[in-house]
Write a protein that holds these residues in place. Sequence first.
Motif, short mmCIF file in Angstrom:
data_model
loop_
_atom_site.label_atom_id
_atom_site.label_comp_id
_atom_site.label_asym_id
_atom_site.label_seq_id
_atom_site.Cartn_x
_atom_site.Cartn_y
_atom_site.Cartn_z
N GLY A 181 -6.06 6.52 -11.89
CA GLY A 181 -5.93 5.07 -12.02
C GLY A 181 -4.85 4.51 -11.10
O GLY A 181 -4.51 5.09 -10.07
N LEU A 182 -4.28 3.37 -11.52
CA LEU A 182 -3.28 2.67 -10.71
C LEU A 182 -1.90 3.27 -10.96
O LEU A 182 -1.47 3.45 -12.09
CB LEU A 182 -3.27 1.18 -11.07
CG LEU A 182 -2.28 0.30 -10.30
CD1 LEU A 182 -2.66 0.25 -8.82
CD2 LEU A 182 -2.25 -1.11 -10.90
N SER A 220 0.82 -1.21 0.00
CA SER A 220 0.00 0.00 0.00
C SER A 220 0.85 1.26 0.00
O SER A 220 0.38 2.32 -0.39
CB SER A 220 -0.94 0.01 1.21
OG SER A 220 -0.19 0.04 2.41
N ILE A 240 2.10 2.69 -9.66
CA ILE A 240 3.04 1.84 -8.93
C ILE A 240 4.36 2.60 -8.79
O ILE A 240 4.95 3.04 -9.78
CB ILE A 240 3.27 0.51 -9.66
CG1 ILE A 240 1.94 -0.25 -9.80
CG2 ILE A 240 4.29 -0.35 -8.92
CD1 ILE A 240 2.05 -1.54 -10.58
N ILE A 273 1.87 1.17 -3.97
CA ILE A 273 0.82 1.01 -4.96
C ILE A 273 -0.32 1.95 -4.60
O ILE A 273 -0.94 1.83 -3.54
CB ILE A 273 0.31 -0.45 -5.01
CG1 ILE A 273 1.43 -1.40 -5.44
CG2 ILE A 273 -0.87 -0.57 -5.97
CD1 ILE A 273 1.02 -2.85 -5.46
N LYS A 274 -0.58 2.92 -5.48
CA LYS A 274 -1.60 3.93 -5.23
C LYS A 274 -2.69 3.87 -6.28
O LYS A 274 -2.43 3.51 -7.44
CB LYS A 274 -0.98 5.33 -5.25
CG LYS A 274 0.23 5.50 -4.32
CD LYS A 274 -0.17 5.43 -2.87
CE LYS A 274 1.04 5.69 -1.97
NZ LYS A 274 0.69 5.63 -0.54
N ILE A 275 -3.89 4.19 -5.88
CA ILE A 275 -5.03 4.28 -6.80
C ILE A 275 -5.56 5.71 -6.72
O ILE A 275 -6.00 6.16 -5.66
CB ILE A 275 -6.12 3.27 -6.45
CG1 ILE A 275 -5.58 1.84 -6.58
CG2 ILE A 275 -7.33 3.47 -7.36
CD1 ILE A 275 -6.59 0.77 -6.21
#
Length: 253
Positions: A48-49, A21, A51, A24-26
């Motif tokens: 979006g995603l 977490s 990394i 990795i961000k959304i």
Amino acid sequence: MNDIKILSFLLLGFLLFLFLSTFIKILKEYERGVVFMLGRFWRVKGPGLVILIPFVQVMTRIELRTMVMDVPTQDVISKDNISTRVNAVVYFKVVDPQRAVIQVANFIDATGQLAQTTLRSVLGEHELDEMLSQREELNSRLRKILDEQTDCWGIKVTQVEIKDIDIDESMRRAIAKQAEAERDRRAKVIHADGELQAAEKLRQASEILSLSPSAIQLRYLDTLNNIAGDKSSTIVFPLPMDILNKLTGTEVK
């Protein structure tokens, strides 16, 4: 023994989740991420995603939606030396996330402080009557000044609205008396203008009647008819000599 293994796996999974977490961000549709690699700006990412490379990249999350900021009540001395208390609301949004992060430490606080000082300086250049009657023009000028000054931070000020302008009770009474005096002045001017127009019409009527003696006689007879219709028991009126001459057929001097 099995319980210990289960707890170990749960703890390991929790630690792995925390680790992932972190990198990795959304990002939502209205969010952008300003990514730095080894302390230097790399790029703006999202939505979006996203990394990130562990221990190499960090990200600052920026929201692009319009923000609403209440400007606290400011003490303002107007140009005619009247003490007022003014508050406002500012609508702004980030249009350049890179500059909003790099050029200013906290763009929200910076915009708020700038709005307070601008509100005091701009309104201090105007009299109280102008503050009350020209609010739209003042809003437009405040927005333009704030937008120009925050442009270097990647901020777009879309709207500024002055909400309340408060004055002391004694000043309110003085303004009420001034308004009442102004209304009386206008009433007197309108009355005097009406008297002037009536006098002009009477002058024109007298000039027209003077050109026609018969018209004067008809007007005289009409006046007598109006008097006769009154309930007065006794009527005293003058009789013009020219009418008497026509009635008697002789000339009376």
